[in-house]
Design a protein around this motif. Structure first.
Motif, mmCIF file in Angstrom:
data_model
loop_
_atom_site.group_PDB
_atom_site.id
_atom_site.type_symbol
_atom_site.label_atom_id
_atom_site.label_comp_id
_atom_site.label_asym_id
_atom_site.label_seq_id
_atom_site.Cartn_x
_atom_site.Cartn_y
_atom_site.Cartn_z
ATOM 1 N N GLY A 190 0.842 -1.184 0.000
ATOM 2 C CA GLY A 190 0.000 0.000 0.000
ATOM 3 C C GLY A 190 0.877 1.233 0.000
ATOM 4 O O GLY A 190 1.988 1.220 0.555
ATOM 5 N N GLY A 191 0.421 2.290 -0.612
ATOM 6 C CA GLY A 191 1.220 3.503 -0.681
ATOM 7 C C GLY A 191 0.355 4.736 -0.723
ATOM 8 O O GLY A 191 -0.850 4.673 -0.971
ATOM 9 N N ARG A 192 0.987 5.864 -0.482
ATOM 10 C CA ARG A 192 0.283 7.143 -0.514
ATOM 11 C C ARG A 192 1.252 8.219 -0.955
ATOM 12 O O ARG A 192 2.425 8.236 -0.525
ATOM 13 C CB ARG A 192 -0.253 7.481 0.878
ATOM 14 C CG ARG A 192 -1.314 8.564 0.881
ATOM 15 C CD ARG A 192 -2.574 8.094 0.224
ATOM 16 N NE ARG A 192 -3.684 9.025 0.429
ATOM 17 C CZ ARG A 192 -4.813 8.959 -0.233
ATOM 18 N NH1 ARG A 192 -4.999 8.013 -1.127
ATOM 19 N NH2 ARG A 192 -5.779 9.835 0.004
ATOM 20 N N SER A 193 0.775 9.120 -1.820
ATOM 21 C CA SER A 193 1.589 10.239 -2.274
ATOM 22 C C SER A 193 0.737 11.504 -2.200
ATOM 23 O O SER A 193 -0.326 11.585 -2.824
ATOM 24 C CB SER A 193 2.071 10.007 -3.711
ATOM 25 O OG SER A 193 2.911 11.054 -4.144
ATOM 26 N N LEU A 194 1.199 12.501 -1.426
ATOM 27 C CA LEU A 194 0.461 13.743 -1.225
ATOM 28 C C LEU A 194 1.297 14.919 -1.695
ATOM 29 O O LEU A 194 2.527 14.935 -1.544
ATOM 30 C CB LEU A 194 0.111 13.917 0.252
ATOM 31 C CG LEU A 194 -0.658 12.764 0.919
ATOM 32 C CD1 LEU A 194 -0.814 13.034 2.410
ATOM 33 C CD2 LEU A 194 -2.013 12.557 0.260
#
Length: 584
Positions: free
Chosen positions: A17-21
């Motif tokens: 899982g990943g997140r980029s903001l």
């Protein structure tokens, strides 16, 4: 006899899982991607890819650079040949990607608008993680709640608190890529971050946050991003977490597993049937294998090879036998024997190959004891083309000899018998490598392979040169080993026998070409097969000048010692005459 069945291997599996903001910035120049193939063959031979990139903030094209890099990298990696190892595949792809980014940047009217990005990637294949890294994005490993940084930032601080990248994709025509590997354990977590995270979140905090076991990894990644922003990060923030949930057995590929659970049939006779194939002719039989000409129910003719019952308990031989099928399927060359898939439902262990109408090179040599250089040269040229097909596929044949080379009725060369072939991709997949005992005929395999058990393309060149020498002279360039003992071969002295002493009609420059191509020292050999072929067609003046500069003892030791013996005998005769004169 049925080979004992072994447990079905656990399939490699991960969760991620990943997140980029974008954070406080208007645009998000970070990018991340994961690909976990569904096809078993792709999963085993290419693995799972995860990567993260951070486009240069000083460029308006940073977002394009990072997004293009991660997507193109994944797409291109999975199109490389299955027989290539991870390092070779990634190296080819990343160097091409860097060149594209650089030249696209060169087209921009503003120098600061180059396509520049960092990129860090892990490729999980079997029980090994391969890490590739350029820039200041990072890859961490969390194992048993301990966090370890696996990459090194490529940046340097300038005056004040600002820093600049010393390495990144798109900066220069050439790129230096950091590469390392690490063994895997179930439960390992890889955390990939951009500098918006790790410049503001200490490793201790990152380790504590990453340890949460019962959180969705995407939510956990978002928490890490938010925590970095709370700590004052003004940059884009990106985090990607990949956890190893299952690992395969590291010893064998799936096709090896299948082959080893199948029955080794007894020796067959003409008229016997195995699956849909009827034996028409017995072609070869030995204590290791049996080879037959067979016909299927559609009247198509093949060659069928089965292991002998004598080797049914030989794990190493059966592994090589199963690899031979895989190698044959990977090679797409008119100079290599084609290997076909046996019926999927078959219960028997065998290979199904094309029927090659022709003779072995050994038979050709018997029929042509003193061939012309031109004919030998043309055959060697074709053998080199076959060896280069292996080279392009990341393979080394390791057992090139006249018995393993066929000449078809229309004069085409085909290499057969892939049981000794070294495959880069298979070596990486199997954590428990086969023994380093060399396979093949000790009269043809290279010294470095005999001594270390490891071979390169130049080892195949050595074998080709020995074959060519024997075609022209009927002898071997070094002392013949009548025994196949590897231990005894390791103690011999590699003294080249000039072919002009066996065939005075051969030009010296041809002899020099063979002497260099089968030199015992790897470094003294031709470093490319094309150089060998070129020198077979025209004299190499450098070799000729070097030969003239040699002292006679190096140039022709046989002539030197013969001359020395004659000179000593002459001196002794003169002394005898002088002694007789004094007595009178």
């Amino acid at each position: 006899m049925i080979v004992t069945s072994i447990d079905k291997p656990t399939r490699l599996a991960v969760k991620y899982g990943g997140r980029s903001l974008s954070g406080s910035r208007e645009f998000n120049q970070d990018a991340l991607i994961v690909k976990s193939p569904k096809a078993r063959s792709e999963l085993e031979l290419k693995g799972i890819v995860a990567c993260i990139a951070d486009g240069a903030s000083c460029s308006d094209l940073g977002q394009q650079a990072s997004h293009t890099s991660v997507t193109q990298f994944v797409l291109d990696y999975y199109t490389t040949p299955e027989s290539w190892g991870v390092k070779r595949s990634v190296g080819k792809v990343l160097n091409a990607l860097n060149s594209w980014l650089f030249y696209q940047g060169e087209k921009q009217s503003l120098n600061h608008n180059s396509l520049v990005t960092t990129l860090s990637s892990i490729i999980i294949k079997s029980n090994t993680a391969h890490i590739f890294h350029v820039g200041d994005s990072r890859v961490y490993l969390l194992r048993k709640n301990k966090l370890q940084l696996l990459t090194r930032d490529h940046k340097r601080k300038s005056l004040g608190s600002r820093s600049y990248l010393t390495r990144a994709f798109g900066i220069d025509r050439k790129i230096d890529i950091d590469y390392s590997t690490t063994g895997l354990k179930t439960g390992d977590r890889f955390i990939l971050t951009t500098d918006g995270i790790h410049d503001h979140l200490p490793d201790a905090d990152l380790a504590e946050l990453s340890q949460e076991q019962f959180r969705n990894l995407e939510d956990l990644s978002e928490d890490i991003c938010n925590k970095a922003m709370q700590r004052g990060s003004k940059d884009n923030v990106s985090c990607l977490i990949v956890e190893i949930t299952n690992l395969p057995k590291p010893t064998l590929l799936e096709h090896q597993q299948v082959m080893k659970t199948r029955a080794v049939p007894p020796a067959l006779k003409v008229g016997n049937k195995i699956d849909t194939f009827v034996v028409q002719k017995v072609l070869h039989t030995s204590n290791r294998s049996h080879v037959y000409q067979v016909k299927d129910n559609l009247n198509k003719v093949y060659v069928l090879k089965i292991p002998s019952l004598c080797v049914s308990d030989d794990t190493e031989y059966l592994t090589g036998f199963s690899n031979e099928y895989w190698v044959g399927n990977q090679l797409n060359s008119p100079h290599a024997m084609k290997v076909f898939s046996p019926p999927y439902e078959s219960k028997f262990s065998y290979q199904l190959c094309e029927l090659i109408k022709g003779i072995t090179l050994r038979q050709w040599m018997i029929d042509n004891p003193t061939p012309e250089v031109a004919k030998v040269r043309s055959i060697l040229d074709e053998i080199v083309k076959a060896a280069r097909a292996f080279q392009r596929a990341g393979m080394v044949h390791r057992d090139l000899k006249p018995e393993n080379i066929m000449l078809t009725e229309d004069g085409q060369v085909k290499v057969i018998d892939f049981g000794s072939t070294q495959v880069e991709g298979l070596d990486e997949t199997c954590a428990e490598a086969l023994s380093n005992i060399p396979l093949g005929d000790v009269n043809y395999i290279a010294p470095e392979y005999i001594h270390t058990g490891k071979a390169t393309t130049l080892s195949d060149l050595f074998s080709i040169a020995v074959i060519g020498y024997e075609m022209l002279t009927g002898e071997l360039p070094f002392k013949t080993r009548s025994t196949q003992s590897i231990n005894s071969a390791r103690h011999i002295k590699w003294v080249y026998i000039s072919m002009t002493s066996l065939r005075p009609d051969l030009p010296e420059w041809v002899d020099l070409t063979f002497e260099k191509s089968c030199h015992p020292s790897l470094n003294q050999r031709y470093q490319a097969m094309s150089e060998f072929i070129t020198d077979l067609y025209k004299p190499n003046t450098q070799l000729q000048h070097a030969q003239k500069a040699k002292p006679l003892i190096k140039k022709n030791p046989v002539l030197f010692w013969k001359g020395s013996a004659i000179l000593l005998a002459l001196l002794a005769f003169i002394e005898l005459l002088m002694l007789l004169n004094r007595q009178h």
